[in-house]
Write a protein that holds these residues in place. Structure first.
Motif, PDB file in Angstrom:
ATOM      1  N   LEU A 267       0.820  -1.210   0.000  1.00 51.86           N
ATOM      2  CA  LEU A 267       0.000   0.000   0.000  1.00 51.86           C
ATOM      3  C   LEU A 267       0.858   1.267   0.000  1.00 51.86           C
ATOM      4  O   LEU A 267       0.508   2.281  -0.632  1.00 51.86           O
ATOM      5  CB  LEU A 267      -0.933  -0.013   1.214  1.00 51.86           C
ATOM      6  N   LEU A 268       1.989   1.247   0.679  1.00 52.19           N
ATOM      7  CA  LEU A 268       2.903   2.392   0.653  1.00 52.19           C
ATOM      8  C   LEU A 268       3.370   2.670  -0.764  1.00 52.19           C
ATOM      9  O   LEU A 268       3.428   3.823  -1.217  1.00 52.19           O
ATOM     10  CB  LEU A 268       4.109   2.127   1.566  1.00 52.19           C
ATOM     11  N   TYR A 297     -10.044   0.851  -0.138  1.00 50.61           N
ATOM     12  CA  TYR A 297     -10.897   0.010  -0.986  1.00 50.61           C
ATOM     13  C   TYR A 297     -10.031  -0.838  -1.915  1.00 50.61           C
ATOM     14  O   TYR A 297     -10.239  -2.050  -2.045  1.00 50.61           O
ATOM     15  CB  TYR A 297     -11.851   0.887  -1.807  1.00 50.61           C
ATOM     16  N   HIS A 298      -9.062  -0.201  -2.537  1.00 46.76           N
ATOM     17  CA  HIS A 298      -8.180  -0.923  -3.457  1.00 46.76           C
ATOM     18  C   HIS A 298      -7.393  -2.005  -2.716  1.00 46.76           C
ATOM     19  O   HIS A 298      -7.250  -3.139  -3.196  1.00 46.76           O
ATOM     20  CB  HIS A 298      -7.218   0.068  -4.124  1.00 46.76           C
ATOM     21  N   THR A 303      -6.623  -7.744  -0.523  1.00 50.25           N
ATOM     22  CA  THR A 303      -6.667  -8.619   0.652  1.00 50.25           C
ATOM     23  C   THR A 303      -7.649  -9.762   0.455  1.00 50.25           C
ATOM     24  O   THR A 303      -7.326 -10.929   0.701  1.00 50.25           O
ATOM     25  CB  THR A 303      -7.055  -7.809   1.909  1.00 50.25           C
ATOM     26  N   PHE A 304      -8.877  -9.434   0.004  1.00 47.25           N
ATOM     27  CA  PHE A 304      -9.886 -10.480  -0.191  1.00 47.25           C
ATOM     28  C   PHE A 304      -9.465 -11.456  -1.281  1.00 47.25           C
ATOM     29  O   PHE A 304      -9.722 -12.665  -1.174  1.00 47.25           O
ATOM     30  CB  PHE A 304     -11.245  -9.854  -0.527  1.00 47.25           C
ATOM     31  N   ALA A 305      -8.832 -10.951  -2.316  1.00 47.61           N
ATOM     32  CA  ALA A 305      -8.350 -11.838  -3.378  1.00 47.61           C
ATOM     33  C   ALA A 305      -7.293 -12.800  -2.818  1.00 47.61           C
ATOM     34  O   ALA A 305      -7.310 -14.012  -3.101  1.00 47.61           O
ATOM     35  CB  ALA A 305      -7.764 -11.016  -4.523  1.00 47.61           C
ATOM     36  N   GLY A 306      -6.372 -12.254  -1.994  1.00 51.01           N
ATOM     37  CA  GLY A 306      -5.345 -13.097  -1.391  1.00 51.01           C
ATOM     38  C   GLY A 306      -5.929 -14.140  -0.457  1.00 51.01           C
ATOM     39  O   GLY A 306      -5.526 -15.313  -0.478  1.00 51.01           O
TER      40      GLY A 306
END
Length: 373
Positions: A267-268, A297-298, A303-306
């Motif tokens: 994210l950074l 959101y992105h 995260t959910f995909a992982g």
């Protein structure tokens, strides 16, 4: 990818640890029950021949009436020496009776059959372990000389017994030491009365309650009797199983740290690559929280995909092992020949939910950088 690998590792670790603990402990329970009741002898090893006790309908009623107890059966052990072709080996004969629930031990029989008891006298049949059969070159149908030495006068007696079955539990402490025969033979060789036995094996409905049940039985039994859980009889096996919990916790901590660090780093990088976009949005009047929500959101999608990929990969690995057994183990070291799997679904859901929560909270940290742009 980092999140997927972490989730997959945690799900697989849980399934393997649960499988180890359930499979190995069930082997021990099948061979000895959950609780043993026998004569109280404080200075004597628990894995040795017992001092006989008289069967008591009153005691049996106490054992069977205890909530959680599902089965009570007698047992006895006696030291002996097995001879075959002038080769000898010291063993502990575990004697069982006709009423013994053989379904507990039959799954361990690799060759042959269970004992067939007779109405009078004792059956001249015996079950030996696969390890002993290899050491002494014993085959099904062979006749063995079993020597018994009296502990009082040192006299020696022997009986010829036919091998009708070869068993293997995978637990070296059992396979190396025990043979299984008729309890009536132990009574005869030990000059026991017909109503004497070595003790009682108790099976409970929920093994997690065996300590509590054993404590209650100890209070209700006569002073010269004792009640011990199989965990107290064989602490080394259960201590080894408890170490698996430590391994599981270490893997959980490492995988969680890996997932969090990689997500924060990811994210950074996303924020630094979009510095111009952040400036334009602020110039157009967007506040910091609105821009933070865009990045959150992105990152949440990532995260959910992982987690989804990790869930599918973790369960896929577990089911693959469950149905093919492609991960082999040294049975002498791990008590099992294949890595066992036991999936507890609520634990899988907790892993996914906790990973989502921890990752989402950790993602808020790098978005604070937006306030400085």
């Amino acid at each position: 990818v980092a999140t997927a690998v972490s989730v997959m590792s945690m799900i697989a670790t849980l399934a393997f640890v649960n499988g180890f603990q359930q499979t190995v402990s069930s082997k021990v329970f099948s061979f000895w029950g959950h609780i043993r009741v026998q004569k109280f002898e404080p200075n004597k090893s628990l894995v040795a021949e017992e001092t006989p006790i008289k069967k008591s309908s009153k005691i049996e009623q106490i054992l069977q009436s205890e909530p959680g107890v599902v089965q009570v059966q007698t047992f006895a052990t006696k030291s002996a020496i097995v001879e075959k072709n002038k080769e000898i080996e010291g063993v502990l004969l575990k004697g069982v009776e006709k009423a013994y629930d053989s379904m507990q031990l039959k799954p361990f029989i690799r060759k042959g059959r269970w004992l067939q008891f007779v109405d009078s006298g004792y059956t001249k049949e015996i079950l030996v372990s696969e390890q002993l059969s290899k050491q002494l070159s014993i085959a099904l149908g062979d006749s063995l000389r079993i020597y018994f030495i009296s502990s009082t006068n040192g006299s020696r007696n022997y009986r010829k017994l036919a091998v009708v079955g070869i068993f293997k539990t995978g637990i070296e402490e059992y396979d190396k030491l025990f043979v299984i025969g008729d309890q009536q033979l132990i009574r005869l060789m030990g000059n026991w009365a017909s109503d004497e036995t070595g003790g009682y094996e108790i099976f409970v409905k929920d093994y997690r309650q065996m300590d509590q049940i054993s404590t209650v039985l100890s209070d209700r039994l006569p002073a010269e009797w004792m009640s011990k859980t199989i965990r107290e009889v064989h602490p080394n096996i259960f201590d080894w199983l408890n170490i698996q919990d430590v391994n599981r916790n270490v893997i959980f901590i490492v995988m969680a740290i890996v997932a969090i660090i990689n997500l924060i780093t990811c994210l950074l990088i996303l924020i630094l690559e979009r510095t111009r976009m952040v400036g334009i949005l602020k110039a157009l009047g967007a506040d910091n929280w609105l821009i933070q929500k865009l990045f959150l959101y992105h990152a949440t999608v990532i995260t959910f995909a992982g987690i989804g990929i990790g869930l599918i990969a973790g369960l896929g690995l577990c089911f693959l092992q469950q149905y093919t057994g492609f991960i082999k183990l040294d049975e002498t070291a791990y008590y099992v020949s294949e890595a066992p799997i036991h999936i507890i679904w609520w634990e899988v859901l907790v892993v996914c939910a906790a990973t989502t929560l921890v990752c989402y909270l950790s993602l808020i940290i790098p978005t604070l950088l937006i306030r400085k742009i």
